[in-house]
Design a protein around this motif. Structure first.
Motif, PDB file in Angstrom:
ATOM      1  N   THR A 511     -21.903 -31.615  14.179  1.00  0.00           N
ATOM      2  CA  THR A 511     -20.771 -30.708  14.124  1.00  0.00           C
ATOM      3  C   THR A 511     -20.818 -29.754  15.311  1.00  0.00           C
ATOM      4  OG1 THR A 511     -20.658 -30.799  11.715  1.00  0.00           O
ATOM      5  CG2 THR A 511     -19.648 -28.895  12.769  1.00  0.00           C
ATOM      6  N   VAL A 512     -19.781 -29.765  16.119  1.00  0.00           N
ATOM      7  CA  VAL A 512     -19.681 -28.847  17.254  1.00  0.00           C
ATOM      8  C   VAL A 512     -19.157 -27.496  16.783  1.00  0.00           C
ATOM      9  CG1 VAL A 512     -18.534 -28.448  19.477  1.00  0.00           C
ATOM     10  CG2 VAL A 512     -19.418 -30.717  18.909  1.00  0.00           C
ATOM     11  N   TRP A 513     -18.134 -27.532  15.944  1.00  0.00           N
ATOM     12  CA  TRP A 513     -17.673 -26.312  15.273  1.00  0.00           C
ATOM     13  C   TRP A 513     -17.036 -26.685  13.950  1.00  0.00           C
ATOM     14  CZ3 TRP A 513     -12.510 -26.310  14.226  1.00  0.00           C
ATOM     15  CH2 TRP A 513     -11.618 -26.928  15.115  1.00  0.00           C
ATOM     16  N   ALA A 514     -16.942 -25.701  13.068  1.00  0.00           N
ATOM     17  CA  ALA A 514     -16.363 -25.947  11.750  1.00  0.00           C
ATOM     18  C   ALA A 514     -15.560 -24.730  11.325  1.00  0.00           C
ATOM     19  CB  ALA A 514     -17.451 -26.249  10.721  1.00  0.00           C
ATOM     20  N   ALA A 515     -14.434 -24.988  10.668  1.00  0.00           N
ATOM     21  CA  ALA A 515     -13.599 -23.929  10.100  1.00  0.00           C
ATOM     22  C   ALA A 515     -13.487 -24.186   8.607  1.00  0.00           C
ATOM     23  CB  ALA A 515     -12.219 -23.908  10.747  1.00  0.00           C
ATOM     24  N   PRO A 516     -13.726 -23.187   7.770  1.00  0.00           N
ATOM     25  CA  PRO A 516     -13.736 -23.427   6.322  1.00  0.00           C
ATOM     26  C   PRO A 516     -12.341 -23.633   5.757  1.00  0.00           C
ATOM     27  CG  PRO A 516     -14.017 -21.091   6.769  1.00  0.00           C
ATOM     28  CD  PRO A 516     -14.042 -21.786   8.104  1.00  0.00           C
ATOM     29  N   TYR A 517     -12.242 -24.552   4.794  1.00  0.00           N
ATOM     30  CA  TYR A 517     -11.078 -24.642   3.933  1.00  0.00           C
ATOM     31  C   TYR A 517     -11.343 -23.782   2.694  1.00  0.00           C
ATOM     32  CZ  TYR A 517      -8.842 -28.540   6.469  1.00  0.00           C
ATOM     33  OH  TYR A 517      -8.209 -29.320   7.399  1.00  0.00           O
ATOM     34  N   ALA A 518     -10.300 -23.572   1.883  1.00  0.00           N
ATOM     35  CA  ALA A 518     -10.401 -22.622   0.776  1.00  0.00           C
ATOM     36  C   ALA A 518     -11.178 -23.170  -0.417  1.00  0.00           C
ATOM     37  CB  ALA A 518      -9.005 -22.194   0.325  1.00  0.00           C
ATOM     38  N   GLY A 519     -11.209 -24.476  -0.615  1.00  0.00           N
ATOM     39  CA  GLY A 519     -11.873 -25.046  -1.780  1.00  0.00           C
ATOM     40  C   GLY A 519     -11.894 -26.553  -1.684  1.00  0.00           C
ATOM     41  N   GLY A 537      -2.768 -27.912   8.654  1.00  0.00           N
ATOM     42  CA  GLY A 537      -2.329 -27.013   7.595  1.00  0.00           C
ATOM     43  C   GLY A 537      -3.405 -26.860   6.539  1.00  0.00           C
ATOM     44  N   ASP A 538      -3.083 -26.143   5.480  1.00  0.00           N
ATOM     45  CA  ASP A 538      -4.021 -26.030   4.368  1.00  0.00           C
ATOM     46  C   ASP A 538      -3.275 -25.849   3.053  1.00  0.00           C
ATOM     47  OD1 ASP A 538      -3.445 -23.243   4.027  1.00  0.00           O
ATOM     48  OD2 ASP A 538      -5.039 -22.675   5.406  1.00  0.00           O
ATOM     49  N   VAL A 539      -4.002 -25.946   1.944  1.00  0.00           N
ATOM     50  CA  VAL A 539      -3.402 -25.853   0.624  1.00  0.00           C
ATOM     51  C   VAL A 539      -2.850 -24.459   0.361  1.00  0.00           C
ATOM     52  CG1 VAL A 539      -3.939 -25.944  -1.844  1.00  0.00           C
ATOM     53  CG2 VAL A 539      -4.715 -27.755  -0.356  1.00  0.00           C
ATOM     54  N   ARG A 540      -3.405 -23.449   1.021  1.00  0.00           N
ATOM     55  CA  ARG A 540      -2.908 -22.085   0.838  1.00  0.00           C
ATOM     56  C   ARG A 540      -1.501 -21.902   1.403  1.00  0.00           C
ATOM     57  NH1 ARG A 540      -6.224 -18.400   3.976  1.00  0.00           N
ATOM     58  NH2 ARG A 540      -6.078 -20.125   5.460  1.00  0.00           N
ATOM     59  N   GLY A 541      -1.062 -22.862   2.226  1.00  0.00           N
ATOM     60  CA  GLY A 541       0.269 -22.770   2.813  1.00  0.00           C
ATOM     61  C   GLY A 541       0.278 -22.274   4.238  1.00  0.00           C
ATOM     62  N   PRO A 593      -4.588 -25.974  -7.595  1.00  0.00           N
ATOM     63  CA  PRO A 593      -5.678 -25.004  -7.448  1.00  0.00           C
ATOM     64  C   PRO A 593      -5.139 -23.576  -7.371  1.00  0.00           C
ATOM     65  CG  PRO A 593      -5.301 -26.169  -5.386  1.00  0.00           C
ATOM     66  CD  PRO A 593      -4.453 -26.848  -6.413  1.00  0.00           C
ATOM     67  N   ARG A 594      -5.891 -22.642  -7.916  1.00  0.00           N
ATOM     68  CA  ARG A 594      -5.440 -21.245  -7.967  1.00  0.00           C
ATOM     69  C   ARG A 594      -5.272 -20.656  -6.579  1.00  0.00           C
ATOM     70  NH1 ARG A 594      -8.299 -17.543  -9.977  1.00  0.00           N
ATOM     71  NH2 ARG A 594      -6.749 -16.416 -11.191  1.00  0.00           N
ATOM     72  N   TYR A 595      -5.977 -21.231  -5.601  1.00  0.00           N
ATOM     73  CA  TYR A 595      -5.855 -20.726  -4.239  1.00  0.00           C
ATOM     74  C   TYR A 595      -4.729 -21.423  -3.469  1.00  0.00           C
ATOM     75  CZ  TYR A 595      -8.942 -24.805  -3.834  1.00  0.00           C
ATOM     76  OH  TYR A 595      -9.492 -26.057  -3.956  1.00  0.00           O
ATOM     77  N   GLY A 596      -4.001 -22.317  -4.114  1.00  0.00           N
ATOM     78  CA  GLY A 596      -2.945 -23.045  -3.434  1.00  0.00           C
ATOM     79  C   GLY A 596      -1.616 -22.321  -3.471  1.00  0.00           C
ATOM     80  N   ALA A 597      -0.800 -22.554  -2.447  1.00  0.00           N
ATOM     81  CA  ALA A 597       0.521 -21.926  -2.387  1.00  0.00           C
ATOM     82  C   ALA A 597       1.377 -22.333  -3.575  1.00  0.00           C
ATOM     83  CB  ALA A 597       1.220 -22.300  -1.076  1.00  0.00           C
ATOM     84  N   ALA A 598       1.195 -23.564  -4.059  1.00  0.00           N
ATOM     85  CA  ALA A 598       2.004 -24.052  -5.171  1.00  0.00           C
ATOM     86  C   ALA A 598       1.643 -23.378  -6.482  1.00  0.00           C
ATOM     87  CB  ALA A 598       1.853 -25.570  -5.305  1.00  0.00           C
ATOM     88  N   TYR A 599       0.574 -22.601  -6.512  1.00  0.00           N
ATOM     89  CA  TYR A 599       0.201 -21.900  -7.733  1.00  0.00           C
ATOM     90  C   TYR A 599       1.079 -20.670  -7.944  1.00  0.00           C
ATOM     91  CZ  TYR A 599      -2.787 -20.133 -11.471  1.00  0.00           C
ATOM     92  OH  TYR A 599      -3.262 -19.708 -12.689  1.00  0.00           O
ATOM     93  N   GLU A 600       1.464 -20.026  -6.864  1.00  0.00           N
ATOM     94  CA  GLU A 600       2.260 -18.806  -6.999  1.00  0.00           C
ATOM     95  C   GLU A 600       3.717 -18.989  -6.597  1.00  0.00           C
ATOM     96  OE1 GLU A 600       1.255 -16.731  -2.655  1.00  0.00           O
ATOM     97  OE2 GLU A 600       0.591 -15.778  -4.521  1.00  0.00           O
ATOM     98  N   ARG A 601       4.023 -20.074  -5.876  1.00  0.00           N
ATOM     99  CA  ARG A 601       5.394 -20.305  -5.423  1.00  0.00           C
ATOM    100  C   ARG A 601       5.877 -21.684  -5.846  1.00  0.00           C
ATOM    101  NH1 ARG A 601       7.074 -16.513  -1.792  1.00  0.00           N
ATOM    102  NH2 ARG A 601       5.434 -15.162  -0.950  1.00  0.00           N
ATOM    103  N   LYS A 602       7.173 -21.867  -5.838  1.00  0.00           N
ATOM    104  CA  LYS A 602       7.746 -23.173  -6.136  1.00  0.00           C
ATOM    105  C   LYS A 602       7.247 -24.194  -5.121  1.00  0.00           C
ATOM    106  CE  LYS A 602      11.977 -21.403  -8.297  1.00  0.00           C
ATOM    107  NZ  LYS A 602      13.455 -21.339  -8.230  1.00  0.00           N
ATOM    108  N   ASN A 603       6.880 -25.347  -5.621  1.00  0.00           N
ATOM    109  CA  ASN A 603       6.347 -26.401  -4.763  1.00  0.00           C
ATOM    110  C   ASN A 603       7.502 -27.246  -4.227  1.00  0.00           C
ATOM    111  OD1 ASN A 603       4.298 -28.003  -3.542  1.00  0.00           O
ATOM    112  ND2 ASN A 603       4.496 -29.488  -5.194  1.00  0.00           N
ATOM    113  N   GLU A 604       8.188 -26.711  -3.240  1.00  0.00           N
ATOM    114  CA  GLU A 604       9.373 -27.371  -2.681  1.00  0.00           C
ATOM    115  C   GLU A 604       8.984 -28.161  -1.432  1.00  0.00           C
ATOM    116  OE1 GLU A 604      11.992 -24.099  -2.004  1.00  0.00           O
ATOM    117  OE2 GLU A 604      12.513 -23.873  -4.124  1.00  0.00           O
ATOM    118  N   GLY A 605       9.041 -29.499  -1.549  1.00  0.00           N
ATOM    119  CA  GLY A 605       8.742 -30.326  -0.393  1.00  0.00           C
ATOM    120  C   GLY A 605       9.741 -30.087   0.723  1.00  0.00           C
ATOM    121  N   ARG A 606       9.246 -30.029   1.949  1.00  0.00           N
ATOM    122  CA  ARG A 606      10.149 -29.790   3.085  1.00  0.00           C
ATOM    123  C   ARG A 606       9.497 -30.222   4.389  1.00  0.00           C
ATOM    124  NH1 ARG A 606      10.093 -23.259   3.930  1.00  0.00           N
ATOM    125  NH2 ARG A 606       7.949 -22.831   3.310  1.00  0.00           N
ATOM    126  N   VAL A 607      10.337 -30.462   5.383  1.00  0.00           N
ATOM    127  CA  VAL A 607       9.898 -30.687   6.753  1.00  0.00           C
ATOM    128  C   VAL A 607       9.958 -29.346   7.463  1.00  0.00           C
ATOM    129  CG1 VAL A 607      10.327 -31.907   8.909  1.00  0.00           C
ATOM    130  CG2 VAL A 607      10.803 -33.043   6.730  1.00  0.00           C
TER     131      VAL A 607
END
Length: 747
Positions: A511-519, A537-541, A593-607
């Protein structure tokens, strides 16, 4: 985005030997941070750059030779436009841009074509899937993308029908039903691949009862050219379809569970290599899961969990490499492949880079499938390493053979990596991708489960590592004792999971570098560019941009929508755009997941599309606060026996929990929160298909009225328990979305 011209490793990586070899089961994840090679001069981008492949080029590198957006100006990246996909299901496709038109697929095989500058709809296509006929699709109604060639857009629909659409209008030019007529739980979620004058598509369903295969169709007419089955059929049924399968059947017990199909589905990972005129396929897991149940006498069980090189003209095998012989852990080899050149021991070699579920990063010679490098990316205990002389893993049954009792196996069944595309950057010589370091508990009962047509036939139960400490107390005492006696138990307690975006040296696995994901559920596809950037991107949105050399976070845009798919980038009239499809779903899709954007907001698929100087990204509306579960009708199943509730629990987790995880903020309805009128029509919904138009199929052919009553009794009991707990929490001013006991994901 254009295919890289002259893809070579930088000087700092030249002549490096590969890692690998045998060792005791240990933490093989590279923790040390090594210095990144120097960047090479960026090639100049054209004024208009078309993206004819999902990965940017036929090499599948997810790398773009565009640098108008770069390290010096990416801080001004902002919102350009969005397009709603009108679904709350998962989005896993990477768009393709040609001649100013952006094309992407969505839920079930829908396709939209959009003006790549403004987002205005050009056309859209809906395959109109019959959900009743296709109720057994595993892991959401996702689609991983289209293929475009010669004015045609190819997409595989969820029901297994392959469509060729006119690029200009979206009109259906031809369609082909890829089903083999077996009446099994087949579906299609992966992207097709054009290989010369044929288009090739696979299928999903190894968790059910499918015998995997890929099929090639004439690009112009849709006429079937050939079909290659990835596993043999029962030898008692007659000759195999081709000589390679006659050899493969020798690696199976003659008394294998042929009734279940065998698995090996090619649900993604089809890659054409024009340099050698070969199409590589990555094959899936076996069914049932454990080889002791599937092929009791043992054997490698070809071609499960393998990369197979096929002749696109004939479908005959040129070579194969099996990454997980005798797979028992759902270690599919269906992760996307990257084709490139690496200098190994002083020789430039055409190679495949592949990071499948089983925890290794493989480097294979594209000419003959020879293993050149194999380095572990995570802690693992199913093997102690790779024997580089034979190319085979050194198995450790004392740690991973759960046919003899419960075992905590590393990596877990979600995989060290999965379908999320990696990016190989020709400038840095680094491989960027999402890596999950996690195990899970696996168990199977001594008896053999009977075959269930179009039903889950894995004959195993699994509990993901992060959930295990909460779930273990619910299991029988003898299971608890056995699990706590395992050497891996302390590891689960101390470090349940770690998910990271990593920049990896492909020759050493370092590993040259690593950035953490939320879970552990937070992973995404990756794209890198000659502007010195890595996009993910990430699950947090958040849509994040990193420095390709150092991993420094240069820009983070809060979109309010979970992002799992790999982005793409294109340039029109001197303006570079970055596009990504967004929406939570896929494996574990109903459990948000509780840390995901879809937990607190509508999970609206979009481009979502971004450019320099863009504005603020609009976010979906917030979801209303959680209320206590409604009261179940008084007297309903009030006298239900423990045996009835237990039967319902087993039926629910065996058949229903894959969608109805019954967690706070589930995308599919939380059945612990049914309204009184839902209880009244419960059997009409479950057995008769009252809500089939809403995506809930009828199950009357699988469940009896007694079965339905048992499930209903279990859910009613759950609802009363949840309501009592939540009313108590409300009285004590405790938030209702405090973590509850985790889901037992039982197959």
């Amino acid at each position: 985005m254009k295919k890289a011209s002259g893809v070579f490793l930088v000087a700092a990586l030249l002549l490096q030997a590969c890692g690998g070899g045998e060792s005791e089961p240990q933490d093989l994840a590279p923790e040390a941070q090594v210095s990144a090679p120097e960047m090479q001069e960026a090639p100049q981008a054209d004024a208009v750059s078309d993206v004819s492949h999902r990965g940017g080029g036929s090499d599948g590198a997810y790398y773009a030779e565009l640098d108008s957006i770069n390290r010096s100006n990416v801080s001004s990246l902002g919102f350009a436009w969005e397009y709603p996909l009108y679904t709350n299901r998962g989005q896993e496709a990477t768009p393709v841009e040609i001649d100013g038109v952006l094309v992407t697929s969505s839920t079930g095989g829908r396709v939209v074509a959009l003006d790549a500058v403004t987002g205005e709809e050009v056309w859209r296509f809906d395959p109109e899937i019959d959900m009743q006929a296709n109720r057994v699709i595993c892991c959401d109604m996702v689609n991983r993308g289209v293929a475009v060639q010669d004015g045609r857009v190819f997409v595989g629909a969820l029901d297994g029908v392959l469509y060729a659409l006119d690029f200009s209008s979206g009109k259906v030019l031809w369609k082909a039903d890829t089903d083999d007529g077996s009446g099994r739980g087949l579906g299609s979620t992966g992207a097709p691949e054009v290989a010369g004058d044929v288009v090739i598509i696979g299928n999903s369903g190894a968790e059910y009862d499918v015998r995997g295969f890929v099929t090639a169709y004439d690009v112009k007419t849709g006429e079937r050219r050939w079909r290659f089955y990835t596993v043999p059929h029962d030898p008692k049924a007659g000759p195999q379809e081709n000589p390679e399968l006659e050899d493969a059947v020798k690696t199976w017990d003659p008394e294998s569970r042929w009734d279940i199909g065998g698995g090996g589905t090619v649900w993604d990972a089809i890659q054409y290599d024009p340099e050698f005129n070969v199409v590589y396929i990555g094959t899936g897991n076996g069914g049932p899961y454990h080889r002791a149940k599937r092929s009791p006498a043992g054997g490698d069980n070809l071609f499960l969990s393998s990369i197979v090189a096929l002749d696109p003209k004939t479908g005959r095998v040129k070579w194969h490499y099996q990454e997980t012989p005798g797979d028992s852990w759902d270690y599919t080899a269906t992760a996307p492949m990257t084709l490139t050149q690496l200098n190994i021991d002083g020789e430039d070699a055409p190679v495949i880079l592949h990071a499948p579920k089983n925890g290794f990063l493989y480097v294979l010679d594209r000419r003959d499938g020879k293993l050149l490098c194999a380095n572990s990316l995570v802690f693992q205990n199913w093997t102690s390493g790779i024997d580089m002389e034979t190319g085979r893993p050194v198995m450790t049954p004392e740690h991973a053979d759960y046919s003899t009792g419960p075992k905590i196996v590393y990596p877990g069944s979600p995989g060290a990596s999965n379908w999320h595309p990696f990016s190989y950057n020709a400038q840095t010589g680094l491989y960027y991708g999402a890596v999950l370091d996690m195990g899970n508990l696996l168990m199977t009962a001594p008896e053999t489960k009977p075959y269930k047509s179009k039903g889950l036939n894995t004959d195993a139960s699994l509990i993901f590592g992060p959930n295990l400490p909460d779930v273990l107390p619910m299991l029988p005492p003898f299971v608890q004792e056995a699990v706590k006696a395992l050497p891996e138990w302390s590891r689960v307690e101390e470090s349940p999971a770690k998910s990271e975006l990593r920049a990896i040296n492909p020759l050493t696995g370092e590993t040259v570098w690593a950035a953490p994901y939320a879970g552990w559920q937070d992973r995404s596809g990756v794209m890198s560019t000659s502007g010195g950037l890595v996009f993910a991107g990430d699950v947090r949105g958040f849509f994040n941009v990193y420095d390709a050399q150092t991993g420094e976070l240069l820009k983070s845009i809060d979109t309010g929508t979970s992002i799992l798919a790999a982005p793409t980038t294109y340039e029109i009239d001197g303006v570079q755009y970055v596009a990504v499809t967004a929406g939570w779903g896929g494996g574990g899709w109903s459990y948000v997941p509780r840390y995901g954007a879809a937990y607190e907001r509508k999970n609206e698929g979009r481009v979502l599309v971004f450019k320099l100087g863009g504005g603020e990204t609009p976010k979906p509306d917030l979801l209303p606060p959680l209320e206590p579960a409604p009261a179940a009708p008084e007297g309903l199943f009030a006298d239900a026996s423990p045996d009835l509730i237990g039967k319902g629990r087993t039926l629910f987790y065996d058949n229903c929990a894959i969608c109805h995880s019954n967690q706070h903020r589930s995308i599919a309805p939380d059945l612990r929160r049914m309204q009184p009128y839902t209880h009244e029509i419960f059997n009409d919904i479950l057995l008769e298909g009252l809500l089939v138009d809403n995506g809930m199929p009828a199950w009357g052919d699988l469940f009896s009225v007694e079965d339905a009553d048992a499930i209903h009794a279990f859910l009613t009991d759950e609802q009363r328990n949840v309501r009592a707990r939540e009313l108590e929490m409300q009285a004590k001013d405790i938030p209702l979305d405090d973590p509850s006991p985790a889901l037992l994901s039982s197959y």
